[in-house]
Design an enzyme around this catalytic site. Structure first.
Site, mmCIF file in Angstrom:
data_model
loop_
_atom_site.group_PDB
_atom_site.id
_atom_site.type_symbol
_atom_site.label_atom_id
_atom_site.label_comp_id
_atom_site.label_asym_id
_atom_site.label_seq_id
_atom_site.Cartn_x
_atom_site.Cartn_y
_atom_site.Cartn_z
ATOM 1 N N CYS A 205 -5.512 -7.278 -1.253
ATOM 2 C CA CYS A 205 -5.066 -6.599 -0.018
ATOM 3 C C CYS A 205 -4.512 -5.232 -0.396
ATOM 4 O O CYS A 205 -3.385 -4.874 -0.026
ATOM 5 C CB CYS A 205 -4.046 -7.438 0.738
ATOM 6 S SG CYS A 205 -4.532 -9.162 0.992
ATOM 7 N N ALA A 206 -5.305 -4.455 -1.127
ATOM 8 C CA ALA A 206 -4.799 -3.301 -1.867
ATOM 9 C C ALA A 206 -4.560 -2.051 -1.035
ATOM 10 O O ALA A 206 -3.695 -1.244 -1.364
ATOM 11 C CB ALA A 206 -5.770 -2.964 -3.008
ATOM 12 N N PRO B 192 -3.320 0.780 1.482
ATOM 13 C CA PRO B 192 -3.932 2.081 1.213
ATOM 14 C C PRO B 192 -3.923 2.523 -0.245
ATOM 15 O O PRO B 192 -4.496 3.555 -0.580
ATOM 16 C CB PRO B 192 -3.087 3.036 2.061
ATOM 17 C CG PRO B 192 -1.746 2.408 2.074
ATOM 18 C CD PRO B 192 -1.982 0.927 2.111
ATOM 19 N N LYS C 101 0.348 0.872 -4.543
ATOM 20 C CA LYS C 101 0.601 -0.044 -5.654
ATOM 21 C C LYS C 101 -0.555 -0.005 -6.644
ATOM 22 O O LYS C 101 -0.351 -0.125 -7.860
ATOM 23 C CB LYS C 101 0.833 -1.448 -5.118
ATOM 24 C CG LYS C 101 2.025 -1.545 -4.161
ATOM 25 C CD LYS C 101 2.132 -2.925 -3.541
ATOM 26 C CE LYS C 101 3.225 -2.969 -2.493
ATOM 27 N NZ LYS C 101 2.912 -2.133 -1.316
ATOM 28 N N ASP D 197 -9.932 -5.354 -0.964
ATOM 29 C CA ASP D 197 -9.487 -5.327 0.426
ATOM 30 C C ASP D 197 -10.662 -5.759 1.290
ATOM 31 O O ASP D 197 -11.823 -5.472 0.969
ATOM 32 C CB ASP D 197 -9.013 -3.930 0.826
ATOM 33 C CG ASP D 197 -8.117 -3.955 2.054
ATOM 34 O OD1 ASP D 197 -6.885 -3.981 1.882
ATOM 35 O OD2 ASP D 197 -8.647 -3.970 3.184
ATOM 36 N N ASP E 33 -13.091 -10.821 1.239
ATOM 37 C CA ASP E 33 -11.976 -11.601 1.758
ATOM 38 C C ASP E 33 -11.284 -12.253 0.565
ATOM 39 O O ASP E 33 -11.907 -13.004 -0.196
ATOM 40 C CB ASP E 33 -12.494 -12.665 2.727
ATOM 41 C CG ASP E 33 -11.375 -13.398 3.449
ATOM 42 O OD1 ASP E 33 -10.281 -13.549 2.872
ATOM 43 O OD2 ASP E 33 -11.593 -13.835 4.591
ATOM 44 N N CYS F 127 6.104 -6.781 3.433
ATOM 45 C CA CYS F 127 7.027 -5.807 4.023
ATOM 46 C C CYS F 127 7.625 -6.398 5.301
ATOM 47 O O CYS F 127 7.655 -5.758 6.352
ATOM 48 C CB CYS F 127 6.337 -4.482 4.294
ATOM 49 S SG CYS F 127 4.861 -4.588 5.336
#
Length: 460
Positions: A272-273, A275, A278, A293, A319, A387
């Site tokens: 899930c990289a 934007p 990280k 992603d 996925d 987050c």
């Protein structure tokens, strides 16, 4: 403030009704206010995200005629209004003893847009009131109440200092505040809500020489090595941006990648990289990074960012729940979540999320964690982060994972890995940042996004 749905007898996405009689040319700036009012209605009534709601308005009605300056103004008005919505509604309610007239079109949004300019933005009160009156006259259902708009907003302008000095209004939905009182206690919930009233600063992560870049950019060097700009500036024009020396990333968002402690040559998977903040940290440390992603569009933007930063990263559109590969030395899963920790930066989040969404997101996070675990080699590390301020997406998620996976154990974070920011490592050794952490006398230079992060190690 009792709100009416604009255009009760017309489709919600239809353009704003126009007066049937010929109208004089619209005054300069009115189109931006009209877009702001419709955008606000889309967010509050249809729960559209801010960017989605703005894009809808930019493509119809007054939107296509707006230049970049007016588009930025429309966004600023809506963002300010959402951040202090409770304060604005309370101020208007106090000056509308009979409430809003029924079937008054966009009257509620017109008043909120006007009050936001008067109370929160650097817009002269006379101009804000005048444009709001023109706005009401241009709306078929609000037209009869133009004089009411004039009177109410003038009274708001007269009481500006008193309204802003009164901190009694809740600027967040009651269900969210109640959750935080239950999970963090009343005092911490108040501190979180207070921090969310202020616009956040812009934080920057650098490849190297953070003190030098802080001096060149005129920014504040934070304990974790991030740089916080003193003012909001045009980022691409700043020194070092075009040369790929740094990227924009909230200081709290930089902490999960620190827990990976990536070493040169290690194979690291960033799930899930997008934007890519990280991802950039891991690649800058010398790791061989695979960034995954599910959105090809978001992944393309990540690739563009890596190209600007001159970092070599492998990208995969897939996925994460079904991705298969040779186990990695380390996996970072920054999972999709309710994003309640980012309300400082994205105030629309508070108004578009529903409490029942948290449970469904927690189920998704659980599935992603299980898959991520299978992609970690024996002896390798898994860092999970969100987050979100909600324990179901953080502390509870890790407790349930460890019960399902006895081959994983916590690897507690050290104070140094917490970036020197005090009070963010909990008793279990996980990271938990809150919006009121990292205080500063200047509100723009204070605070963090709300994050949770835990590091786990797979037993050999």
């Amino acid at each position: 403030m009792q709100r009416n749905r604009p255009g009760d007898d017309a489709p919600r996405n239809a353009p704003s009704p126009r007066p049937r009689r010929a109208a004089p040319p619209a005054p300069r700036g009115l189109a931006a206010r009209r877009v702001a009012a419709w955008t606000l209605a889309d967010i509050l009534l249809e729960r559209l995200a801010l960017d989605e709601a703005l894009e809808r308005q930019f493509s119809q009605g007054d939107g296509p005629t707006l230049d970049e300056r007016d588009r930025a103004l429309a966004r600023a008005i809506v963002t300010a209004a959402l951040r202090r919505l409770g304060t604005l509604r309370a101020a208007l309610d106090a000056r509308l003893p009979r409430g809003l007239p029924p079937k008054s079109g966009l009257l509620a949004e017109i008043l909120i847009v006007g009050a936001a300019q008067i109370l929160l933005l650097d817009v002269p009160a006379r101009a804000a009131v005048d444009l709001a009156v023109h706005h009401a006259k241009a709306d078929r259902r609000a037209f009869p109440y133009a004089k009411l708009v004039n009177a109410v907003l003038r009274r708001v302008a007269e009481a500006r200092e008193a309204i802003l000095a009164d901190t009694g209004a809740d600027d967040l939905p009651s269900w969210l505040l109640e959750r935080w009182r239950k999970n963090y206690g009343a005092a911490t919930a108040r501190a979180i809500a207070g921090a969310l009233r202020f616009e956040p600063g812009v934080d920057i992560s650098v490849k190297s020489d953070a003190p030098g870049w802080a001096e060149r950019l005129g920014g504040l060097l934070l304990p974790n090595g991030s740089i916080r700009l003193h003012e909001r500036l045009h980022v691409p024009a700043l020194p070092g941006y075009a040369d790929g020396e740094w990227w924009v990333q909230d200081a709290a968002a930089s902490l999960p990648a620190r827990l990976i402690a990536a070493q040169p040559g290690e194979r690291v998977l960033d799930l899930c990289a997008a934007p890519g903040g990280k991802t950039a940290q891991l690649a800058a440390a010398g790791a061989a990074v695979t960034a995954l992603d599910r959105s090809p569009e978001r992944l393309a933007r990540l690739a563009e960012n890596m190209a600007r930063l001159r970092l070599d990263v492998k990208t995969v559109a897939a996925d994460a729940r079904t991705f298969s590969a040779e186990p990695f030395d380390a996996v970072l899963l920054d999972a999709p979540c309710s994003a309640t920790g980012t309300i400082r930066r994205h105030p629309d989040v508070a108004w578009i999320k529903k409490p029942e969404e948290i449970a469904s997101l927690a189920a998704l996070q659980s599935a992603l964690l299980d898959r991520a675990a299978a992609l970690v080699r024996p002896g390798g590390r898994l860092v999970y982060s969100t987050c979100s301020l909600e324990p179901e997406e953080g502390e509870d998620q890790i407790a349930a994972f460890l019960a399902r996976h006895p081959d994983f154990k916590r690897a507690p974070a050290t104070p140094d890995e917490a970036g020197g920011i005090t009070g963010i490592v909990n008793a279990q050794g996980d990271l938990r940042t809150l919006p009121h952490h990292l205080p500063h006398e200047t509100p723009r230079l204070a605070g963090l996004d709300g994050f949770f992060a835990a590091r786990l190690r797979r037993q050999a």
